[in-house]
Design a protein around this motif. Structure first.
Motif, PDB file in Angstrom:
ATOM      1  N   THR A  70      73.696  31.965 -79.407  1.00  0.00           N
ATOM      2  CA  THR A  70      72.556  30.934 -79.360  1.00  0.00           C
ATOM      3  C   THR A  70      73.528  29.682 -79.133  1.00  0.00           C
ATOM      4  O   THR A  70      74.540  29.386 -79.409  1.00  0.00           O
ATOM      5  CB  THR A  70      71.692  30.787 -80.479  1.00  0.00           C
ATOM      6  OG1 THR A  70      72.338  30.518 -81.601  1.00  0.00           O
ATOM      7  CG2 THR A  70      70.841  32.021 -80.756  1.00  0.00           C
ATOM      8  N   ILE A  71      72.750  28.756 -78.247  1.00  0.00           N
ATOM      9  CA  ILE A  71      73.506  27.524 -77.805  1.00  0.00           C
ATOM     10  C   ILE A  71      72.388  26.464 -77.809  1.00  0.00           C
ATOM     11  O   ILE A  71      71.359  26.682 -77.398  1.00  0.00           O
ATOM     12  CB  ILE A  71      74.076  27.506 -76.707  1.00  0.00           C
ATOM     13  CG1 ILE A  71      74.981  25.997 -76.516  1.00  0.00           C
ATOM     14  CG2 ILE A  71      73.454  27.865 -75.449  1.00  0.00           C
ATOM     15  CD1 ILE A  71      75.933  25.950 -75.470  1.00  0.00           C
ATOM     16  N   GLY A  72      72.292  25.055 -78.559  1.00  0.00           N
ATOM     17  CA  GLY A  72      71.351  24.496 -78.380  1.00  0.00           C
ATOM     18  C   GLY A  72      72.171  23.020 -78.114  1.00  0.00           C
ATOM     19  O   GLY A  72      73.235  22.647 -78.558  1.00  0.00           O
ATOM     20  N   VAL A  73      71.322  21.855 -77.901  1.00  0.00           N
ATOM     21  CA  VAL A  73      71.868  20.451 -77.599  1.00  0.00           C
ATOM     22  C   VAL A  73      70.658  19.440 -78.155  1.00  0.00           C
ATOM     23  O   VAL A  73      69.442  19.574 -78.197  1.00  0.00           O
ATOM     24  CB  VAL A  73      71.895  20.457 -75.877  1.00  0.00           C
ATOM     25  CG1 VAL A  73      70.534  20.586 -75.222  1.00  0.00           C
ATOM     26  CG2 VAL A  73      72.450  19.319 -75.439  1.00  0.00           C
ATOM     27  N   SER A  74      71.358  18.328 -78.608  1.00  0.00           N
ATOM     28  CA  SER A  74      70.548  17.404 -79.281  1.00  0.00           C
ATOM     29  C   SER A  74      71.300  16.098 -79.047  1.00  0.00           C
ATOM     30  O   SER A  74      72.524  16.168 -78.732  1.00  0.00           O
ATOM     31  CB  SER A  74      70.229  17.416 -80.884  1.00  0.00           C
ATOM     32  OG  SER A  74      71.770  17.562 -81.315  1.00  0.00           O
ATOM     33  N   LEU A  75      70.550  15.032 -79.192  1.00  0.00           N
ATOM     34  CA  LEU A  75      71.133  13.644 -78.805  1.00  0.00           C
ATOM     35  C   LEU A  75      71.216  12.804 -80.208  1.00  0.00           C
ATOM     36  O   LEU A  75      70.524  13.221 -81.102  1.00  0.00           O
ATOM     37  CB  LEU A  75      69.981  12.883 -78.078  1.00  0.00           C
ATOM     38  CG  LEU A  75      69.557  13.596 -76.572  1.00  0.00           C
ATOM     39  CD1 LEU A  75      68.990  12.701 -75.496  1.00  0.00           C
ATOM     40  CD2 LEU A  75      71.079  13.968 -75.672  1.00  0.00           C
ATOM     41  N   ASP A  76      71.876  11.526 -80.122  1.00  0.00           N
ATOM     42  CA  ASP A  76      72.436  11.119 -81.407  1.00  0.00           C
ATOM     43  C   ASP A  76      71.212  10.075 -82.079  1.00  0.00           C
ATOM     44  O   ASP A  76      71.578   9.268 -82.941  1.00  0.00           O
ATOM     45  CB  ASP A  76      73.692  10.336 -81.145  1.00  0.00           C
ATOM     46  CG  ASP A  76      73.618   9.486 -79.971  1.00  0.00           C
ATOM     47  OD1 ASP A  76      72.620   9.200 -79.243  1.00  0.00           O
ATOM     48  OD2 ASP A  76      74.697   8.777 -80.111  1.00  0.00           O
ATOM     49  N   THR A  77      70.321   9.946 -81.048  1.00  0.00           N
ATOM     50  CA  THR A  77      69.074   9.007 -81.901  1.00  0.00           C
ATOM     51  C   THR A  77      67.729   9.979 -81.873  1.00  0.00           C
ATOM     52  O   THR A  77      67.630  10.748 -81.238  1.00  0.00           O
ATOM     53  CB  THR A  77      68.661   7.742 -80.806  1.00  0.00           C
ATOM     54  OG1 THR A  77      68.483   8.327 -79.599  1.00  0.00           O
ATOM     55  CG2 THR A  77      69.972   7.174 -80.723  1.00  0.00           C
ATOM     56  N   ALA A  78      67.125   9.696 -82.875  1.00  0.00           N
ATOM     57  CA  ALA A  78      65.891  10.385 -83.227  1.00  0.00           C
ATOM     58  C   ALA A  78      64.921  10.249 -82.141  1.00  0.00           C
ATOM     59  O   ALA A  78      64.165  11.434 -81.839  1.00  0.00           O
ATOM     60  CB  ALA A  78      65.215   9.828 -84.641  1.00  0.00           C
ATOM     61  N   ASP A  79      64.591   9.150 -81.474  1.00  0.00           N
ATOM     62  CA  ASP A  79      63.482   8.786 -80.506  1.00  0.00           C
ATOM     63  C   ASP A  79      64.204   9.053 -79.208  1.00  0.00           C
ATOM     64  O   ASP A  79      63.456   8.974 -78.019  1.00  0.00           O
ATOM     65  CB  ASP A  79      62.875   7.404 -80.588  1.00  0.00           C
ATOM     66  CG  ASP A  79      63.864   6.353 -80.537  1.00  0.00           C
ATOM     67  OD1 ASP A  79      65.319   6.802 -80.306  1.00  0.00           O
ATOM     68  OD2 ASP A  79      63.598   5.280 -80.582  1.00  0.00           O
TER      69      ASP A  79
END
Length: 769
Positions: A560-569
């Protein structure tokens, strides 16, 4: 399964390799020659004349009159070489031979006379005046007299006269057909070789022409037939009676064939198809018909009497001149005078040997490639406008590296359908050429054609059968077949496997090849992903080297691979650095790639690297508009490739607002104030990035009153110009001692989905006297 094959040998590999791809037996393509024809030999000789009228062949010479403006008749031998010119032939135009062939009569248009030329001595023997102003143009010998068409062109003053040389003195009689009326111009005349008392006259100045047949046995023409009114023929250029006297052949501007009319009635009796525009016809004593045209290629056609298809058609390079054809008395040679078109001053004598022979067309085909020691078939066709006799044969010869001078193969008999074939067995590699030849016969010209074959040992390109997928750690079996057996004892193929863990390849045990070329091997792949097996055969005495490969996709663990950003909004200022973190649920150290696709732009790689001990990797990207982020993992020996979902980072626009027109700056209460004289006009400028030309920028003006800021003016939409900027001016009347501040805001319109709304910064100013 992906299969690729390579023929490592040189000759014969393309065809064999292509067929091996689809698993069929290799069958070489045919090498086919273009149809080869052998037409009767033609010699072209430039003539030393600038005008032309008519040609007659007699006494081993060719006589050529030159028409208006000339003063002599050119004489050449049968090869076209100039022998002499006969002087005193002013305006010599029409020519006709005496019944015994010993005298050539010439119509001297410019001298109102008919001259007699001794065919043996090539000299003028007599001149017979025809009357002042008669200007004779066309001649025919019939009924014991010389008949001539005379008179000015296009005048309705043309007529037919006769010259009688049977008495002690020549007798000229004019207007022999006056009872039937005068002609539009001097009528063209044609005699009947089968009926010495028939003359046919045709008007050369009308479309359709007047045509009449006359019996001249009494010395006075008696009309026996006339062309029916309404006939659809063009201007008359030439005509001749067939050798059997049955038909008159017309060459007229239209139709585009030489029309046959019965001499007895002048009714249609068929045609000889040609092309545009018919302008010459000549009938050989044997009956063969030659027809010429002025504006096409081919421009010369030869027909057997009554034939529906030409014995041959020839392109002479230039147009056949009007009345430009003549046969030798033995019917064996055709002479054709060509010109360069209307107004030509350049003429060529084309000498066609044996034109009555039908043109033969020969084709030959053979396999494009062959194998030494194996029989091949050479086949072809022989065709012509006239049938070949039963039992016709063609000879076939072969040239090869061992026999450069050629070796005769058995002759091939031509079938009723024109086909023939023979076989041969090449013994060694090399280039082989086959030539088929037809010698010709009494009715057909000869012909030849050739075909080439490249003889070589076949490339041993394996055909592999392998599973498309397999499980890691499980044995798989691959089978193969080498083409064109048998193979020698002890033959073997070499095997190399490449996979993600071994990109340089690992040699596997070789596999034995059976006599029929079959082989098989097994392997247990330990590495997931594409495992490619390259199988090669080094060649032997009767096979050249060849290779092929097959790829098997070996199973790998799903990841599996996922991606996220460094701010909540996931919201950022313009040009802010965005931290994009990828989490991979696989072995540590695997490399991942980060991609960004800004609104309206293309997806692009922005960072890549190995995940850390937690399975994470963070890449950085400066955002200037709303951007979609994603990540991928290419896979490795243990884990399958994976692609993440997407996540969107939202970018504010950038707003820069400024004041201008002030005279100084002061700092008060922690803010910087612009100071204006009351007479100044402040300018409040706004710039927005990225480019928002045509969108709106809002602005607010506040005044500090009673220890609070109060809004005194707003502008909901100042349209941004082509540089994505706008400006607002103000006046400061009665504003001395007052304090103000202004701020701009970009609010996206309904069509702008690239950026979020953004404020600029407060700009402070005060007014002094």
């Amino acid at each position: 399964m992906r299969v690729r094959r390579t023929a490592l040998g040189a000759a014969g590999t393309v065809v064999a390799g292509m067929l091996a791809v689809i698993g069929l037996p290799a069958a070489p393509a045919l090498a086919t020659s273009a149809p080869a024809t052998t037409a009767p030999a033609t010699t072209a000789v430039a003539l030393p004349i600038t005008h032309y009228a008519q040609t007659v062949v007699a006494g081993g010479h060719v006589f050529i009159s030159e028409g208006a403006g000339s003063s002599s008749i050119l004489v050449t031998d049968l090869a076209g070489n100039t022998v002499t010119t006969i002087p005193g032939q002013t305006g010599a135009t029409g020519l006709a031979l005496s019944a015994d062939g010993g005298t050539l009569y010439a119509a001297l248009t410019g001298a109102d006379s008919i001259s007699a030329i001794n065919v043996g001595t090539l000299t003028q023997s007599a001149v017979y005046p025809t009357g002042t102003g008669t200007a004779p143009v066309y001649l025919a010998v019939a009924g014991g007299r010389i008949w001539f068409g005379y008179g000015p062109a296009n005048s309705w003053q043309g007529s037919i006269g006769s010259l009688d040389l049977s008495g002690p003195a020549p007798v000229v009689t004019l207007k022999q057909t006056a009872a039937q009326g005068l002609w539009f111009g001097p009528p063209m005349l044609a005699a009947d070789p089968a009926d010495p008392d028939l003359v046919i006259a045709g008007d050369t100045g009308q479309e359709p022409p007047d045509l009449n047949a006359y019996n001249v046995s009494t010395g006075t023409p008696v009309e026996t037939a006339g062309l029916a009114p309404g006939s659809n023929y063009g201007a008359l250029a030439d005509m001749a009676v067939t050798a059997d006297g049955k038909d008159l052949v017309l060459a007229t501007g239209a139709p585009y064939d030489q029309v046959l009319l019965k001499t007895s009635t002048l009714a249609p009796d068929g045609d000889y198809p040609t092309a545009a525009y018919p302008d010459a016809v000549a009938v050989a004593p044997s009956g063969t018909v030659a027809a010429g045209v002025s504006q096409d290629d081919p421009d010369l056609y030869v027909y057997a009497p009554g034939g529906s298809a030409p014995l041959g058609s020839y392109g002479l390079g230039n147009s056949v001149a009007p009345r430009g054809l003549a046969w030798s008395p033995d019917s064996g040679t055709l002479f054709a005078v060509t010109d360069t078109g209307p107004g030509s001053t350049s003429y060529t004598l084309n000498i066609q040997q044996s034109p009555a022979l039908a043109t033969s067309r020969l084709t030959l085909s053979a396999p494009g490639t062959a194998i030494p020691g194996r029989q091949l078939t050479v086949q072809g066709t022989l065709s012509s406008a006239t049938p070949f006799p039963a039992g016709t044969t063609v000879t076939v010869t072969r040239t090869d590296p061992a026999d450069p001078n050629g070796v005769a193969l058995p002759s091939a008999t031509v079938g009723a359908d024109g086909t023939f074939s023979t076989t041969d067995t090449p013994t060694a590699p090399g280039s082989y050429s086959y030539t088929a030849s037809y010698a010709g016969d009494a009715a057909h010209a000869g012909a030849s054609a050739g075909a080439s074959v490249q003889v070589a040992y076949p490339a041993a390109v394996p055909v592999l059968t392998a599973p498309a997928t397999d499980t890691r750690g499980k044995a798989l079996r691959i089978t193969g077949q080498l083409p064109d057996g048998p193979y020698p004892a002890g033959a073997a193929v070499q095997i190399v496997r490449t996979d993600p863990a071994h990109p340089a390849g690992v040699a596997l045990p070789q596999a034995a090849v059976a006599a029929d070329g079959s082989f098989a091997f097994t392997d247990t792949p330990r590495t997931g992903g594409a495992n490619t097996y390259q199988v090669s055969y080094a060649g032997d005495a009767t096979h050249t080297a060849g290779a092929a490969d097959a790829t098997v996709q070996v199973s790998r663990a799903a990841t599996t691979i996922g991606v996220s950003l460094d701010t909540a909004d996931r919201t950022y200022a313009y040009n802010a650095a965005v931290g994009v973190t990828v989490h991979l649920g696989a072995d540590h150290g695997s490399t991942v790639a980060v991609y960004a696709q800004p609104y309206g732009g293309a997806r692009a790689l922005v960072a890549s690297g190995a995940v850390d001990a937690r399975g994470d990797f963070t890449g950085w990207y400066r955002i200037t508009r709303n951007t979609t982020f994603s990540a991928s993992f290419a896979g490795d020996a243990d884990d399958a490739p994976a692609t993440s979902g997407t996540v969107v980072g939202w970018s504010h626009a950038d707003v820069v607002d400024t004041l201008s027109g002030y005279y100084t700056t002061v700092r008060q209460g922690g803010a910087q104030w612009r100071v204006y004289h009351q007479s100044a006009q402040p300018v409040f400028a706004v710039g927005v990035a990225p480019d928002k030309a045509g969108e709106c920028a809002a602005s607010t003006l506040q005044e500090y009153v009673g220890s609070a800021w109060r809004t005194v003016a707003t502008d909901a939409c100042a349209t941004l110009g082509s540089t994505s900027t706008t400006a607002v001016g103000a006046t400061l009347t009665n504003a001395v001692g007052h304090r103000f501040r202004a701020i701009a805001e970009y609010v996206p319109g309904a069509t702008d989905t690239q950026n979020l709304s953004t404020y600029g910064s407060w700009q402070y100013f005060l007014v002094r006297a």
